[in-house]
Design an enzyme around this catalytic site. Structure first.
Site, PDB file in Angstrom:
ATOM      1  N   ASP A 119     -11.426  -6.106  -2.053  1.00 18.68           N
ATOM      2  CA  ASP A 119     -10.472  -6.851  -2.878  1.00 18.68           C
ATOM      3  C   ASP A 119      -9.305  -7.361  -2.028  1.00 18.68           C
ATOM      4  O   ASP A 119      -8.798  -8.468  -2.226  1.00 18.68           O
ATOM      5  CB  ASP A 119      -9.898  -5.964  -3.994  1.00 18.68           C
ATOM      6  CG  ASP A 119     -10.940  -5.497  -4.983  1.00 18.68           C
ATOM      7  OD1 ASP A 119     -12.117  -5.387  -4.597  1.00 18.68           O
ATOM      8  OD2 ASP A 119     -10.580  -5.223  -6.141  1.00 18.68           O
ATOM      9  N   HIS A 141       0.848  -1.187   0.000  1.00  9.14           N
ATOM     10  CA  HIS A 141       0.000   0.000   0.000  1.00  9.14           C
ATOM     11  C   HIS A 141       0.890   1.246   0.000  1.00  9.14           C
ATOM     12  O   HIS A 141       2.089   1.170   0.296  1.00  9.14           O
ATOM     13  CB  HIS A 141      -0.952  -0.031   1.201  1.00  9.14           C
ATOM     14  CG  HIS A 141      -2.043  -1.043   1.014  1.00  9.14           C
ATOM     15  ND1 HIS A 141      -2.602  -1.746   2.051  1.00  9.14           N
ATOM     16  CD2 HIS A 141      -2.649  -1.479  -0.127  1.00  9.14           C
ATOM     17  CE1 HIS A 141      -3.531  -2.565   1.550  1.00  9.14           C
ATOM     18  NE2 HIS A 141      -3.567  -2.423   0.249  1.00  9.14           N
ATOM     19  N   GLY A 179      -3.717  -2.042  -7.761  1.00 11.33           N
ATOM     20  CA  GLY A 179      -4.616  -2.702  -6.812  1.00 11.33           C
ATOM     21  C   GLY A 179      -6.069  -2.246  -6.910  1.00 11.33           C
ATOM     22  O   GLY A 179      -6.976  -3.070  -7.102  1.00 11.33           O
ATOM     23  N   ASP A 217      -5.260  -6.707  -7.156  1.00 10.46           N
ATOM     24  CA  ASP A 217      -5.358  -7.686  -6.057  1.00 10.46           C
ATOM     25  C   ASP A 217      -6.162  -8.900  -6.521  1.00 10.46           C
ATOM     26  O   ASP A 217      -5.839 -10.043  -6.207  1.00 10.46           O
ATOM     27  CB  ASP A 217      -6.055  -7.076  -4.835  1.00 10.46           C
ATOM     28  CG  ASP A 217      -5.322  -5.868  -4.290  1.00 10.46           C
ATOM     29  OD1 ASP A 217      -4.683  -5.989  -3.239  1.00 10.46           O
ATOM     30  OD2 ASP A 217      -5.394  -4.812  -4.936  1.00 10.46           O
ATOM     31  N   ASP A 240      -1.291  -1.367   4.834  1.00 13.26           N
ATOM     32  CA  ASP A 240      -1.364  -0.162   5.663  1.00 13.26           C
ATOM     33  C   ASP A 240      -2.659  -0.225   6.460  1.00 13.26           C
ATOM     34  O   ASP A 240      -3.735   0.035   5.918  1.00 13.26           O
ATOM     35  CB  ASP A 240      -1.351   1.073   4.757  1.00 13.26           C
ATOM     36  CG  ASP A 240      -1.631   2.355   5.545  1.00 13.26           C
ATOM     37  OD1 ASP A 240      -1.586   2.321   6.796  1.00 13.26           O
ATOM     38  OD2 ASP A 240      -1.891   3.386   4.901  1.00 13.26           O
ATOM     39  N   HIS A 249     -10.785  -0.129  -2.068  1.00 12.77           N
ATOM     40  CA  HIS A 249     -10.882  -1.513  -2.543  1.00 12.77           C
ATOM     41  C   HIS A 249     -10.630  -2.510  -1.416  1.00 12.77           C
ATOM     42  O   HIS A 249     -10.047  -3.578  -1.626  1.00 12.77           O
ATOM     43  CB  HIS A 249      -9.914  -1.735  -3.708  1.00 12.77           C
ATOM     44  CG  HIS A 249      -8.465  -1.485  -3.362  1.00 12.77           C
ATOM     45  ND1 HIS A 249      -8.001  -0.284  -2.885  1.00 12.77           N
ATOM     46  CD2 HIS A 249      -7.380  -2.291  -3.419  1.00 12.77           C
ATOM     47  CE1 HIS A 249      -6.692  -0.376  -2.677  1.00 12.77           C
ATOM     48  NE2 HIS A 249      -6.299  -1.585  -2.990  1.00 12.77           N
ATOM     49  N   ARG A 296      -7.906 -13.741   1.896  1.00 13.47           N
ATOM     50  CA  ARG A 296      -8.715 -14.936   2.115  1.00 13.47           C
ATOM     51  C   ARG A 296      -8.244 -16.079   1.222  1.00 13.47           C
ATOM     52  O   ARG A 296      -8.061 -17.220   1.672  1.00 13.47           O
ATOM     53  CB  ARG A 296     -10.195 -14.631   1.852  1.00 13.47           C
ATOM     54  CG  ARG A 296     -11.089 -15.833   2.026  1.00 13.47           C
ATOM     55  CD  ARG A 296     -12.560 -15.554   1.739  1.00 13.47           C
ATOM     56  NE  ARG A 296     -13.271 -16.812   1.728  1.00 13.47           N
ATOM     57  CZ  ARG A 296     -13.347 -17.616   0.682  1.00 13.47           C
ATOM     58  NH1 ARG A 296     -12.798 -17.264  -0.455  1.00 13.47           N
ATOM     59  NH2 ARG A 296     -13.966 -18.771   0.771  1.00 13.47           N
TER      60      ARG A 296
HETATM   61  O1  LIG Z   1      -3.595  -1.218  -3.610  1.00 13.71           O
HETATM   62  C1  LIG Z   1      -2.795  -2.109  -3.651  1.00 13.71           C
HETATM   63  C2  LIG Z   1      -3.065  -3.384  -2.998  1.00 13.71           C
HETATM   64  O2  LIG Z   1      -4.275  -3.443  -2.327  1.00 13.71           O
HETATM   65  C3  LIG Z   1      -1.514  -1.930  -4.332  1.00 13.71           C
HETATM   66  O3  LIG Z   1      -1.699  -1.503  -5.649  1.00 13.71           O
HETATM   67  P1  LIG Z   1      -0.562  -0.662  -6.358  1.00 13.71           P
HETATM   68  O4  LIG Z   1       0.696  -1.437  -6.237  1.00 13.71           O
HETATM   69  O5  LIG Z   1      -0.986  -0.529  -7.789  1.00 13.71           O
HETATM   70  O6  LIG Z   1      -0.515   0.653  -5.629  1.00 13.71           O
END
Ligand SMILES: O=C(CO)COP(=O)(O)O
Length: 122
Positions: free
Chosen positions: A93, A10, A58, A63, A83, A90, A99
């Site tokens: 996701d 994150h 992500g 994800d 984080d 999301h 999971r």
């Molecule tokens: O949001 C993410 C995982 O949940 C990471 O995505 P990015 O690596 O594209 O920022």
């Protein structure tokens, strides 16, 4: 090739992931590396010699792409620096991905301290 490792971080943890990748570049180079889009870009920037397959970002489905690859047996380890202090759009996701990693019983690190232990075992 020793298998496939998925890397995700994150935003607040991307510096950590870039530093982790730089520190463990030799170990990582023995694996196929896949990553969500932005994380993959940061890892490539930190380790220009490392081949990284970048999936979607992500929030745009990255994800879920990694989750699907776990379900089809293509991912052997997930290193996901999450984080817990920031709300993310999301979130569902992220939950689905962790999971599936649990369902398919693949080694999964959700912070750097655990990732350091896992990569040391490789
Ligand atoms: O949001 C993410 C995982 O949940 C990471 O995505 P990015 O690596 O594209 O920022």
């Amino acid at each position: 090739m020793a298998g496939c490792i998925a890397l995700i971080a994150h935003d607040e943890k991307k510096d950590d992931m870039a530093e982790f990748a730089r520190q463990h570049q030799d170990a990582l180079s023995r694996f196929r590396i896949i990553a969500t889009g932005t994380t993959g870009g940061r890892v490539q920037g930190a380790c220009p010699g490392l081949e990284v397959t970048r999936l979607k970002s992500g929030p745009l489905g990255g994800d879920q792409q990694i989750g699907a690859m776990i379900a089809t047996g293509e991912v052997d380890m997930l290193l996901f620096f999450i984080d817990p202090l920031t709300a993310l759009p999301h979130d569902v996701d992220i939950k689905a991905l962790t999971r599936l990693a649990t369902v398919y019983d693949i080694p999964m690190a959700l912070n750097r301290a655990t990732a350091e232990k896992l990569i040391d075992f490789q």
